[in-house]
Design an enzyme around this catalytic site. Sequence first.
Site, mmCIF file in Angstrom:
data_model
loop_
_atom_site.group_PDB
_atom_site.id
_atom_site.type_symbol
_atom_site.label_atom_id
_atom_site.label_comp_id
_atom_site.label_asym_id
_atom_site.label_seq_id
_atom_site.Cartn_x
_atom_site.Cartn_y
_atom_site.Cartn_z
ATOM 1 N N HIS A 210 9.228 -10.496 -11.082
ATOM 2 C CA HIS A 210 8.117 -9.611 -11.422
ATOM 3 C C HIS A 210 7.905 -9.515 -12.929
ATOM 4 O O HIS A 210 6.769 -9.429 -13.399
ATOM 5 C CB HIS A 210 8.385 -8.218 -10.844
ATOM 6 C CG HIS A 210 7.200 -7.317 -10.843
ATOM 7 N ND1 HIS A 210 6.135 -7.490 -9.984
ATOM 8 C CD2 HIS A 210 6.900 -6.227 -11.589
ATOM 9 C CE1 HIS A 210 5.235 -6.548 -10.207
ATOM 10 N NE2 HIS A 210 5.667 -5.776 -11.173
ATOM 11 N N HIS B 102 0.688 -4.145 -6.426
ATOM 12 C CA HIS B 102 1.663 -3.133 -6.015
ATOM 13 C C HIS B 102 1.900 -3.299 -4.519
ATOM 14 O O HIS B 102 1.806 -2.359 -3.737
ATOM 15 C CB HIS B 102 1.174 -1.726 -6.367
ATOM 16 C CG HIS B 102 2.129 -0.983 -7.243
ATOM 17 N ND1 HIS B 102 2.492 0.319 -7.046
ATOM 18 C CD2 HIS B 102 2.838 -1.385 -8.334
ATOM 19 C CE1 HIS B 102 3.349 0.700 -7.977
ATOM 20 N NE2 HIS B 102 3.570 -0.322 -8.767
#
Length: 729
Positions: free
Chosen positions: A54, A100
């Site tokens: 990420h 998300h």
Amino acid sequence: MSKFIEPSVEEIKLEKVYQDMGLSDQEYEKVCDILGRQPNFTETGIFSVMWSEHCSYKHSKPFLKQFPTSGDHVLMGPGEGAGVVDIGDNQAVVFKVESHNHPSAIEPYQGAATGVGGIIRDIVSIGARPINLLNSLRFGELDNKQNQRLLKGVVKGIGGYGNCIGIPTTAGEIEFDERYDGNPLVNAMCVGVINHDMIQKGTAKGVGNSVIYVGLKTGRDGIHGATFASEELTEESESKRPSVQIGDPFVGKKLMEATLEAITFDELVGIQDMGAAGLTSSSSEMAAKGGSGLHLRLEQVPTREPGISPYEMMLSETQERMLLVVEKGTEQKFLDLFDKHELDSAVIGEVTDTNRFVLTYDDEVYADIPVEPLADEAPVYILEGEEKDYNTSKNDYTHIDVKDTFFKLLKHPTIASKHYLYDQYDQQVGANTIIKPGLQASVVRVEGTNKAIASTIDGEARYVYNNPYEGGKMVVAEAYRNLIAVGATPLAMTDCLNYGSPEKKEIYQQLIDSTKGMAEACDILKTPVVSGNVSLYNETKGTSIFPTPVVGMVGLIENVNYLNDFEPQVGDKLYLIGDTKDDFGGSQLEKLIYGKVNHEFESLDLSSEVEKGESIKTAIREGLLSHVQTVGKGGLLITLAKLSAHYGLGLKSSIDITNAQLFSETQGRYVVSVKSGKTLNIDNAIEIGLLTDSDNFKVTTPYTEISENVSDIKQIWEGAIAQCLTTQD
């Protein structure tokens, strides 16, 4: 001796504690080499989040380098909190998209809400005032109660945060497919406007300058959130609910206003949002960009409760926080500002010339790490891909029932109107929204000017799965067409790459090929990539989502006056621009009839996209057209029906195509309505019909005729999603 009970360096190695944090054996050994010793617990955690997929893009960085990132309008490209593009008059547009996905799968309301909050802070950290929000969402089919729960929670979360903070949600797209069962995609985009002289960077420089923390007090929420977002979703993922952050839009509003005031202070050196990996990423990245070191005194960090350890402070992803570097001696000026806005703030450290990232708590050292390897030297993995065998055979569509197919497609949630969901968003707050959700792109006026920013967000999945290279081209071209459809000049784009595990050869190949196609389209359409995000490991119980690249694109409208009468009227003639072919691979029709998508489709001519786009944009600005709609999911018949239903107008059309071609999804097509008394002169534009004042929707071909009440079509199209969500409760 440490006041916090943590595994020793020996236990971390022998019990492989680092693996639970997301580091491989090889990565742990590299950390040991960098430090010249074994890392302690806090240092191991810091490396694990900074080297997570990420934060580091360790599997995708080689592909991202393909993207063009510079252009005539680009002021700031990838590497900062968001991209910045010039719009003239000393003004710029700032924008970015972020994912998300994993948090929203576990806690849909908070996962979506904090996704919105985080992307807003990215824009604000550049110094821009946000003007609108967009989102791209994917869920499993709505005959599944878990998918219904996820959809409801995500939509409420998006609306709950955006509405409270006072930023309109003006555009979006939502699609449904069983490949997203249990693994929704929640991609949030924010657009802001700024004057050139107010543009900020996330940098820490100037030895002795102070580091200021502002925002919510640090808690234990979101610890290892970045690592969690870099893993496959499993049955154990539910236990990681604490990895999902909790948003507070009211504090978010205070923080936004305080930050926008702070950027007017000449003594501000740098600023960055505490997003993924929290205080760790914001501080270490600022030091790396400034070529400096940092010393943080963690006992000064505002905390929600006593006993929070340095490890927890550094890895917490508590929301609504910013990190600033300010000139030494001016700290009180900033602290007073934050106190005025009722925000917690504190001086927590200073810039050094050591090029090291040093963390102490009551003078005890908890981390001492060289900055550059931590922030910029995560391992990069180049793996082996494997080409998918494409099915080049042709399915048979000669005997389809046009009416039955039409209504089945019209009420599928992917095609059905999303107004039932979008009505939960505040679309008008700020009073500058010109075109609201539901059309090709949103248009928001730049306050105090006659300019407007057009923005769109578009994703592609089935076509990318069938042919990643062509699908990659298509998703960029789709966003480009949507901006053209409102008369905007496309300027630049941001991307979010949502894929499964790159460790699977076929998925890695999808990344290789789709990004290659996207890069080619960006180059030809002159839409450089100025920001972006990668979300990998989107898998549930071993099943990957469809590869889903999402593109957010912005365009400029220099003068919004032509939009004053940009709405179809009775008597307007309809034209189809672009050829219609037997193009069914990856289409809604293929999925409806055969239950899967696995056939090839026509390649996309990008040069033709530019020619058509420029012609249509010119026609809009010359006042010839009253409406432009791209032909998308479901094909031409569905496009005409949506036009008729949305505006409540009758429609009469005659088209020389086959029954199946009514549902073909050949790319690069537009339906345009020409104002009464005007003449359209665009190559390959064919007159196909007329808008009427009746309640009749009538489309004829040499092989069939469909004639239905517009009111019935409107009721089915607008009511489909609400019906799915209420009848299944």
